[in-house]
Write a protein that holds these residues in place. Structure first.
Motif, mmCIF file in Angstrom:
data_model
loop_
_atom_site.group_PDB
_atom_site.id
_atom_site.type_symbol
_atom_site.label_atom_id
_atom_site.label_comp_id
_atom_site.label_asym_id
_atom_site.label_seq_id
_atom_site.Cartn_x
_atom_site.Cartn_y
_atom_site.Cartn_z
ATOM 1 N N THR A 517 0.858 -1.181 0.000
ATOM 2 C CA THR A 517 0.000 0.000 0.000
ATOM 3 C C THR A 517 0.897 1.235 0.000
ATOM 4 O O THR A 517 2.089 1.144 0.288
ATOM 5 C CB THR A 517 -0.896 0.047 1.248
ATOM 6 O OG1 THR A 517 -0.051 0.067 2.402
ATOM 7 C CG2 THR A 517 -1.831 -1.135 1.319
ATOM 8 N N CYS A 518 0.310 2.388 -0.292
ATOM 9 C CA CYS A 518 1.091 3.633 -0.292
ATOM 10 C C CYS A 518 1.742 3.828 1.070
ATOM 11 O O CYS A 518 2.927 4.144 1.171
ATOM 12 C CB CYS A 518 0.189 4.818 -0.599
ATOM 13 S SG CYS A 518 -0.438 4.803 -2.278
ATOM 14 N N VAL A 519 0.962 3.624 2.125
ATOM 15 C CA VAL A 519 1.516 3.782 3.467
ATOM 16 C C VAL A 519 2.575 2.714 3.722
ATOM 17 O O VAL A 519 3.605 2.976 4.341
ATOM 18 C CB VAL A 519 0.386 3.709 4.519
ATOM 19 C CG1 VAL A 519 0.958 3.574 5.918
ATOM 20 C CG2 VAL A 519 -0.499 4.950 4.426
ATOM 21 N N GLY A 520 2.363 1.520 3.184
ATOM 22 C CA GLY A 520 3.317 0.433 3.334
ATOM 23 C C GLY A 520 4.680 0.740 2.734
ATOM 24 O O GLY A 520 5.693 0.183 3.155
ATOM 25 N N ALA A 521 4.702 1.644 1.740
ATOM 26 C CA ALA A 521 5.984 2.010 1.124
ATOM 27 C C ALA A 521 6.888 2.728 2.117
ATOM 28 O O ALA A 521 8.080 2.886 1.888
ATOM 29 C CB ALA A 521 5.744 2.870 -0.109
ATOM 30 N N GLY A 522 6.296 3.193 3.229
ATOM 31 C CA GLY A 522 7.095 3.849 4.258
ATOM 32 C C GLY A 522 7.589 2.864 5.312
ATOM 33 O O GLY A 522 8.153 3.261 6.319
ATOM 34 N N ASP A 523 7.353 1.571 5.073
ATOM 35 C CA ASP A 523 7.790 0.543 6.018
ATOM 36 C C ASP A 523 9.309 0.598 6.190
ATOM 37 O O ASP A 523 10.035 0.688 5.210
ATOM 38 C CB ASP A 523 7.373 -0.840 5.473
ATOM 39 C CG ASP A 523 7.529 -1.942 6.513
ATOM 40 O OD1 ASP A 523 8.673 -2.175 6.950
ATOM 41 O OD2 ASP A 523 6.520 -2.554 6.881
ATOM 42 N N PRO A 524 9.796 0.535 7.433
ATOM 43 C CA PRO A 524 11.253 0.567 7.661
ATOM 44 C C PRO A 524 11.989 -0.524 6.882
ATOM 45 O O PRO A 524 13.144 -0.353 6.542
ATOM 46 C CB PRO A 524 11.380 0.327 9.165
ATOM 47 C CG PRO A 524 10.076 0.723 9.739
ATOM 48 C CD PRO A 524 9.043 0.493 8.684
ATOM 49 N N ARG A 525 11.299 -1.623 6.573
ATOM 50 C CA ARG A 525 11.966 -2.686 5.837
ATOM 51 C C ARG A 525 12.333 -2.269 4.407
ATOM 52 O O ARG A 525 13.100 -2.932 3.734
ATOM 53 C CB ARG A 525 11.084 -3.946 5.803
ATOM 54 C CG ARG A 525 11.036 -4.655 7.153
ATOM 55 C CD ARG A 525 10.020 -5.781 7.156
ATOM 56 N NE ARG A 525 8.655 -5.251 7.119
ATOM 57 C CZ ARG A 525 7.563 -6.023 7.073
ATOM 58 N NH1 ARG A 525 7.691 -7.329 7.005
ATOM 59 N NH2 ARG A 525 6.363 -5.484 7.061
#
Ligand SMILES: [Zn+2]
Ligand SMILES: [Zn+2]
Ligand SMILES: [Zn+2]
Lengths: 822, 125
Positions: A517-525
């Motif tokens: 997801t767009c927000v998931g693209a900010g995941d530290p991983r």
């Protein structure tokens, strides 16, 4: 704990450097100097920007500071500028002199060293003393002027802002320019703009809006406590405790989704001490039962079932990531290419083409053949650094997107990032892209790992578990142990985490495409990943800052897919919505003159159903990729007023009512008729999964569900299987038959939700085979778009009234539509 | 690679702002001078720190790179608008040690021009 990684992560670190100019953010070491006054020590660059003096000279003059130090990576190294002779550090008095015969220069102060007689006879030429500050700038060969590109990408600070911030620093030396712009508590926030001077101004506009939305979201969710909840206990395959309970959806806007975090509390009794635990929602049933997987399995009062309380645990993660992305966009020059940077801010940039060899065929293996407008879209997108694709309902957005991603991945420019605001859309895309044979990794939020997914085999957590399941694999052994025991010893847990992280990295790095997801693209991983090519589907349903998260990972080529004629992002806070947070980046780029490439052939609706939406929302450009024959409901005996035209507007005169919560509406007559239509469909051979009932109001949705299960003429179970949902939640989906209940029926008030043309578009374009609309023409006809819809139905003899088994043309008079004021 | 052409609005500096700034700059300069004179009053004469014999034997490396241990290693900056640059050594102090650092300065800078002129004059003699 699983989420710890995320909680300690600082979003938007970007490449923020300490030595960035405090006015404009330029951070090239050759261009900056540090003010050497101990209480100050701020860095400034030697560019003038929009002011008469360079930033460093501006600062020194305004703050009455007089000493500076060069950067350690500058040609002279870390050097405090001082008179070679006497050590005077006042830069306003310093200048260079050169030796008479050699190319040697030295700093000397004007007073007194320049006028000392003893120097005059020596090797030095005092007649050509060259002041350090010349033309309100430091000597350019000593402190370089940032390049034009650097200056264009910097914050465009004005002389007034400089004065203000210098004033502020006198009392608060750590203040930032952003502090100047902060609106007061009661102020109306600054509205969004079409163009922005720089990324800092952009951040200044959006940051307060995200804050407003976050505060509202928090307030609303944290007020959602429920007491006296009854629990049914279970154990998951991973040995974790699962609590099942009913969390009734009320008339408010809060909707639980898988991945949400809830706290379960028990106040204790004679047999049990007080207890509480946090867990993630892993499933929601149609009966509104929630499955909550608890984090800790110790001390759970599993023999108690009644008297539990449930609270919502609010998470700031998505908002933090949005704020972080905006910061990165501003301070990190490598976050997006220069072209993308200026284009997103609305600066006039010369059109650029991407130099890539185009493929000979634009389709992709494993996907259906592309039609002409899809081929055109793929071809155009591959040649441009930034493009918009408008996909009206049923036009094959996902297939087109998958083909684009396929060709991008084959260009060998590194991994492609594919995002969408919703998990459902990401899953769909991941599946299609994977069908082309590309290696896809679907990255899920950790809180959603237990949530079942149609593309589970593509998810990172699944791939980690199944990469190496041999007995030799240390990770596999630890995983088994963890599954059996529920938890590991702390040393094993450490080992397990390190191994897992390494495996995650290995798998992600070997993928052609990462989907999240767009927000998931900010995941530290993903923090150390770079993606030059990014595609965002459903981008018209994301807010701008949300869209920015996947872009600031190095984007050079961006494709935004969506449809600005359908519903935009949901903004709960009215203040933020009014200020324009609901406008997507896609829409703003359209307003800036970027022309979307439109997909033109729809494969969903019966041609009779697509006619009105095509004319009203897409300038009549929508062509039909399905024939009347392909959409014939053979064997279905339903009383359509005009055979071969599976649609009608069913005139309703029943009153609207305000629902029990006081915040929504319902209409009993319409609900009763919805039940009759549903029953007729079911009797004629349509199965429940083919039918969707949609209505703009939560009050009516709840009422219809209830009414049908109590008063349905057929088996209760059949009605339970029928999806009844809001228009908004139906976006992006389809059903064979749609029944739309409009609800509003009041002479004096407006028609509320129905007023939004985009909502009407979505409502009208969900059905493949047939649609029935229930509403009051007298009320609806006041609105111009509804008026033309009603006229369309009337002209085609599809405006009817009377009992279902004896429908008659309605002669109801329409009202004159009000003029639209825009 | 990442070249972008932004059609820029010409940033006009407000003449009033410019005049104000000039005035303030002059004031700081003036004040600095006066302060300096006050500080120096009654101090003993200065010791001359500037070396006289620095250049002996070094002229042969005059235009070479890499003189001294710590010379700068920055590449020639070509973006000075067609203006040629010349290499100079900047004499700085690190504690009590003197050091030279190489730098490039534009040829039309008054500093080098005088040197060049004199070099030329000397050559003619
Ligand atoms: Zn300072
Ligand atoms: Zn600056
Ligand atoms: Zn001096």
């Amino acid at each position: 704990e699983d989420t710890v990684d995320d909680e300690n992560y600082e979003y938007g670190k970007g490449d923020f450097t300490e030595h960035a100019c405090r006015y404009c953010g330029v951070s090239n070491p050759a261009c900056v100097v540090r003010c050497n006054v101990p209480s100050c020590r701020k860095w400034f660059c030697n560019s003038r920007g929009n002011t008469s003096g360079s930033h460093i000279v501006n600062h020194l003059v305004r703050a009455k500071h007089k000493e500076v130090c060069l950067h350690k990576d500058s040609p002279l190294g870390e050097t405090i500028l001082e008179c070679y002779n006497c050590g005077c550090r006042n830069v306003f008095l310093l200048g260079f002199i050169s030796a008479k015969t050699e190319s040697v220069v030295v700093l000397l102060c004007r007073e007194p060293c320049l006028s000392v007689n003893a120097l005059k006879d020596m090797n030095w030429d005092l007649s050509q003393w060259c002041p350090l500050i010349d033309d309100r700038c430091f000597l350019q060969w000593l402190v370089k002027i940032p390049s034009e590109q650097e200056q264009l990408r910097a914050r465009q600070i004005s002389a007034q802002q400089i004065n203000k911030v210098e004033e502020l620093w006198k009392t608060n030396p750590d203040a930032s320019l952003e502090d100047l712009e902060k609106p007061g508590v009661d102020d109306e926030p600054q509205p969004v703009a079409l163009k922005y001077e720089d990324a800092y101004q952009y951040q200044n506009v959006f940051a307060p809006l995200i804050k407003l939305e976050a505060d509202y979201d928090k307030m609303m969710k944290e007020s959602q406590s429920k007491d006296n909840v009854t629990i049914r206990w279970d154990i998951g395959l991973n040995k974790k405790r699962i609590a099942y309970f009913v969390f009734p959806k009320e008339d408010n806007e809060l909707r639980l989704v898988p991945g949400d975090e809830l706290r379960l509390r028990y106040s204790g009794d004679a047999a049990h001490p007080a207890w509480q635990s946090v867990g993630h929602v892993i499933k929601l049933t149609a009966q509104e039962e929630v499955a909550l997987e608890l984090r800790a399995s110790q001390g759970v009062p599993v023999d108690a079932n009644h008297g539990f309380s449930v609270d919502f645990v609010w998470k700031s993660t998505s908002f933090d990531r949005e704020q972080g992305a905006m910061k990165t966009f501003a301070v990190d020059e490598t976050s997006v290419s220069g072209y993308i940077y200026h284009h997103l801010l609305g600066h006039e940039v010369e059109v650029q083409m991407v130099r890539n060899t185009l493929p000979r065929r634009f389709g992709a293996p494993g996907l259906p053949e592309l039609n002409a407008s899809q081929v055109f879209a793929v071809k155009s997108v591959l040649q441009r650094p930034i493009s918009l694709i408008q996909g009206p309902p049923g036009t094959g957005k996902t297939v087109t997107s998958a083909a684009i991603v396929y060709h991008m991945a084959k260009q060998g420019q590194g991994q492609v990032l594919v995002c969408a605001p919703s998990n459902v859309a990401v899953d769909q895309l991941a599946e299609k892209i994977s069908a082309t044979g590309l290696k896809v990794v679907r990255l899920c939020a950790k809180s959603r790992e237990a949530v079942s997914s149609p593309v589970e085999h593509l998810t990172l957590h699944y791939q980690v578990r199944h990469l190496d399941t041999s007995d030799k694999s240390e990770l596999h052994k630890l995983q088994q142990l963890k599954d059996e025991q529920g938890e590991l010893s702390s040393s094993d847990e450490k080992k397990y985490k390190a191994l897992k992280r390494a495996t995650e990295r290995e798998i992600s790095q070997s993928a052609d495409v990462i989907c999240c997801t767009c927000v998931g693209a900010g995941d530290p991983r993903l923090a150390n990943f770079r993606f030059r090519q990014v595609l965002i589907d459903e981008s018209t349903q994301a807010t701008e800052p949300e869209c920015l998260i996947p872009l600031v990972l190095g984007a050079k080529q961006v494709v935004l897919v969506g449809d600005h004629c359908q519903l935009g992002p949901v903004i709960m806070c009215k203040k933020a919505a009014r200020a324009g947070l609901a406008q997507s980046l896609f829409e703003r780029l359209v307003l800036l003159g970027l022309k979307p490439i439109r997909l033109q052939v729809q494969y969903r609706m019966h041609p009779s159903l697509s006619e009105f939406p095509s004319n009203s929302f897409y300038e009549g450009t929508l062509q039909n990729g399905v024939t009347v024959n392909e959409r014939q409901s053979s064997g279905i005996d339903f009383p359509w007023p005009v055979p071969n035209r599976p649609m009608f507007f069913y005139v309703q005169m029943g009153q609207e009512e305000i629902s029990a919560s006081g915040t929504s509406y319902l209409n009993r007559t319409e609900a009763a008729n919805v039940e009759k239509i549903v029953t007729t469909f079911l009797r004629s051979g349509v199965v429940p999964s083919q039918i969707g009932v949609i209505t703009p109001y939560e009050g009516q949705r709840a009422y219809i569900v209830n009414y049908m299960s109590r008063n349905g003429a057929l088996r209760q179970q059949l009605y339970k299987e029928i999806e009844v949902a809001s228009v908004d939640s139906f976006q992006g989906r389809e059903k064979d038959y749609i029944i739309l209940s409009c609800v509003r029926s009041n002479e004096h008030q407006g028609i509320g939700f129905l007023n939004d043309p985009r909502r009407l578009n979505v409502a009208l374009t969900r059905a493949r085979y047939g649609i029935v609309i229930l509403g009051n023409p007298k009320v609806l006809s006041k609105q111009p778009l509804w008026n033309s819809l009603l006229t369309h139905y009337k002209e085609h003899e599809c405006l009817v009234e009377g009992p279902l088994n004896n429908l008659k043309q309605s002669m109801v008079q329409f009202q004159k539509p009000k003029k639209i004021y825009n | 690679e990442d070249e972008v052409h932004v059609r820029q609005k010409v940033a006009e500096v407000d003449p009033v702002e410019e005049a104000n700034f000039d005035q303030e700059l002059k004031a700081v300069l003036q004040e600095s001078m006066e302060q300096r004179r006050l500080e120096l009053r009654g101090r003993p004469a200065l010791n001359m720190m500037i070396p006289m014999n620095l250049f002996e034997g070094s002229s042969r490396d005059h235009h070479g790179r890499g003189i001294g241990g710590e010379s700068g290693d920055e590449a020639l900056d070509e973006e000075t608008g067609g203006n040629k640059e010349v290499q100079v050594k900047v004499l700085v102090k690190r504690g009590n040690k003197q050091q030279t650092k190489q730098m490039y300065i534009p040829q039309n800078c008054s500093l080098v021009q005088s040197t060049k002129q004199k070099e030329a004059a000397e050559l003619q003699e």
